[in-house]
Scaffold this motif. Sequence first.
Motif, PDB file in Angstrom:
ATOM      1  N   LEU A  17      40.850  41.491  31.783  1.00 13.47           N
ATOM      2  CA  LEU A  17      39.945  42.351  32.562  1.00 13.47           C
ATOM      3  C   LEU A  17      40.621  43.683  32.865  1.00 13.47           C
ATOM      4  O   LEU A  17      41.762  43.719  33.334  1.00 13.47           O
ATOM      5  CB  LEU A  17      39.607  41.713  33.906  1.00 13.47           C
ATOM      6  N   SER A  18      39.901  44.747  32.631  1.00 12.09           N
ATOM      7  CA  SER A  18      40.414  46.071  32.980  1.00 12.09           C
ATOM      8  C   SER A  18      39.368  46.857  33.724  1.00 12.09           C
ATOM      9  O   SER A  18      38.162  46.714  33.492  1.00 12.09           O
ATOM     10  CB  SER A  18      40.834  46.837  31.725  1.00 12.09           C
ATOM     11  N   LYS A  19      39.863  47.684  34.646  1.00  6.45           N
ATOM     12  CA  LYS A  19      38.965  48.511  35.447  1.00  6.45           C
ATOM     13  C   LYS A  19      39.667  49.818  35.776  1.00  6.45           C
ATOM     14  O   LYS A  19      40.778  49.820  36.300  1.00  6.45           O
ATOM     15  CB  LYS A  19      38.607  47.765  36.739  1.00  6.45           C
ATOM     16  N   THR A  20      39.018  50.902  35.473  1.00  4.73           N
ATOM     17  CA  THR A  20      39.552  52.203  35.861  1.00  4.73           C
ATOM     18  C   THR A  20      38.535  52.894  36.758  1.00  4.73           C
ATOM     19  O   THR A  20      37.372  52.501  36.797  1.00  4.73           O
ATOM     20  CB  THR A  20      39.796  53.107  34.632  1.00  4.73           C
ATOM     21  N   TRP A  21      38.965  53.880  37.463  1.00  2.86           N
ATOM     22  CA  TRP A  21      38.017  54.715  38.206  1.00  2.86           C
ATOM     23  C   TRP A  21      38.531  56.149  38.256  1.00  2.86           C
ATOM     24  O   TRP A  21      39.726  56.408  38.023  1.00  2.86           O
ATOM     25  CB  TRP A  21      37.734  54.165  39.596  1.00  2.86           C
ATOM     26  N   HIS A  30      44.054  53.415  36.925  1.00  2.00           N
ATOM     27  CA  HIS A  30      43.889  52.033  36.470  1.00  2.00           C
ATOM     28  C   HIS A  30      43.982  51.120  37.675  1.00  2.00           C
ATOM     29  O   HIS A  30      45.015  51.069  38.332  1.00  2.00           O
ATOM     30  CB  HIS A  30      44.966  51.679  35.451  1.00  2.00           C
ATOM     31  N   GLY A  54      42.762  46.130  44.878  1.00  2.00           N
ATOM     32  CA  GLY A  54      41.704  45.827  43.922  1.00  2.00           C
ATOM     33  C   GLY A  54      41.131  44.422  44.039  1.00  2.00           C
ATOM     34  O   GLY A  54      40.369  43.977  43.171  1.00  2.00           O
ATOM     35  N   THR A  57      37.277  44.410  44.336  1.00  2.00           N
ATOM     36  CA  THR A  57      36.711  44.847  43.056  1.00  2.00           C
ATOM     37  C   THR A  57      36.784  43.709  42.039  1.00  2.00           C
ATOM     38  O   THR A  57      35.824  43.463  41.304  1.00  2.00           O
ATOM     39  CB  THR A  57      37.474  46.082  42.528  1.00  2.00           C
ATOM     40  N   MET A  61      33.673  41.971  40.131  1.00  2.00           N
ATOM     41  CA  MET A  61      33.588  41.902  38.671  1.00  2.00           C
ATOM     42  C   MET A  61      33.284  40.473  38.220  1.00  2.00           C
ATOM     43  O   MET A  61      32.473  40.255  37.325  1.00  2.00           O
ATOM     44  CB  MET A  61      34.893  42.411  38.047  1.00  2.00           C
ATOM     45  N   GLU A  66      29.961  44.354  39.628  1.00  2.00           N
ATOM     46  CA  GLU A  66      30.709  45.572  39.284  1.00  2.00           C
ATOM     47  C   GLU A  66      31.006  45.480  37.784  1.00  2.00           C
ATOM     48  O   GLU A  66      31.514  44.457  37.327  1.00  2.00           O
ATOM     49  CB  GLU A  66      32.003  45.580  40.104  1.00  2.00           C
ATOM     50  N   LEU A  68      32.710  45.783  34.086  1.00  2.00           N
ATOM     51  CA  LEU A  68      34.085  45.805  33.589  1.00  2.00           C
ATOM     52  C   LEU A  68      34.228  46.975  32.623  1.00  2.00           C
ATOM     53  O   LEU A  68      33.274  47.348  31.966  1.00  2.00           O
ATOM     54  CB  LEU A  68      34.407  44.529  32.790  1.00  2.00           C
ATOM     55  N   ASP A  69      35.430  47.498  32.515  1.00  2.00           N
ATOM     56  CA  ASP A  69      35.699  48.465  31.457  1.00  2.00           C
ATOM     57  C   ASP A  69      36.057  47.733  30.172  1.00  2.00           C
ATOM     58  O   ASP A  69      35.754  48.186  29.078  1.00  2.00           O
ATOM     59  CB  ASP A  69      36.839  49.405  31.851  1.00  2.00           C
TER      60      ASP A  69
END
Length: 233
Positions: A17-21, A30, A54, A57, A61, A66, A68-69
């Motif tokens: 799982l990856s998430k950026t904003w 990241h 995180g 978040t 996810m 929310e 996911l990237d």
Amino acid sequence: MKTLLTAKPAMLELRALSKTWQPRRGETRHLLQGLNLAVAPGQTVAILGPSGSGKSTLLKMVAGLEPLDAGAVLLDGQDITRLPPEQRHFALMFQDFALFPHLNVQDNVAFGLVEQRLPKPQSRAQALDMLQRFGLQAYAQSRVWQLSGGEQQRVALARALITRPRLLLLDEPFSALDAELRLQLREEFRSHITQSQMAVLWVTHDEAEARAMGDVGMRLLAGALQPVWQAAP
Ligand SMILES: Nc1ncnc2c1ncn2[C@@H]1O[C@H](COP(=O)(O)OP(=O)(O)O)[C@@H](O)[C@H]1O
Ligand SMILES: [Mg+2]
């Protein structure tokens, strides 16, 4: 306890799982980076991490609230990454009790069953059974705002468990409660959760609580999970 629902506890897997904003235009942070995790039915995984790491978040996810990237969420091996939240049949609990103020305690607990189209009399009867198991039957007709914070969180757990969700997600559920009550509720929640045989993700910044609740403990650090402890087999 009888219910119409046939959902059974399931195994959760999170894969890469990856998430950026973007705090500002042209800047990328990241938050989660290639995070992996498995939670088996009957297992509680506690996720520890400071504020802002995180944790919430991550739970959103998993719940599908929310996007996911990158990465995948699997339930019993089935990819549910794109399944809408209402079709996942997960239960979520937050620190603010999120009960319905216009319903009494019994109808709050019955709500999930009514929503699943179980007739109201049966839903109410099952809710009363559940309240008995929680030692809350005396409050069945009370309004939720007449209850203390601890009682409200017990009602919230009863409401979450009655529909037999496939996964239970808790985000700092005791944060709004005083220290003594937190200790007492740990044991109660632990016992109800053990009986339910669910896969549970318990998120908290409180290490003692994480150790009391988690069979497995993980720390969310720099966007990845690092094992902290594992219960003896
Ligand atoms: N879409 C977003 N917009 C702005 N900030 C975000 C966004 N997603 C995450 N963040 C930031 O990421 C961090 C993690 O938040 P959160 O998941 O609530 O952490 P925790 O629950 O561990 O306190 C926070 O610092 C928050 O400001
Ligand atoms: Mg949070």
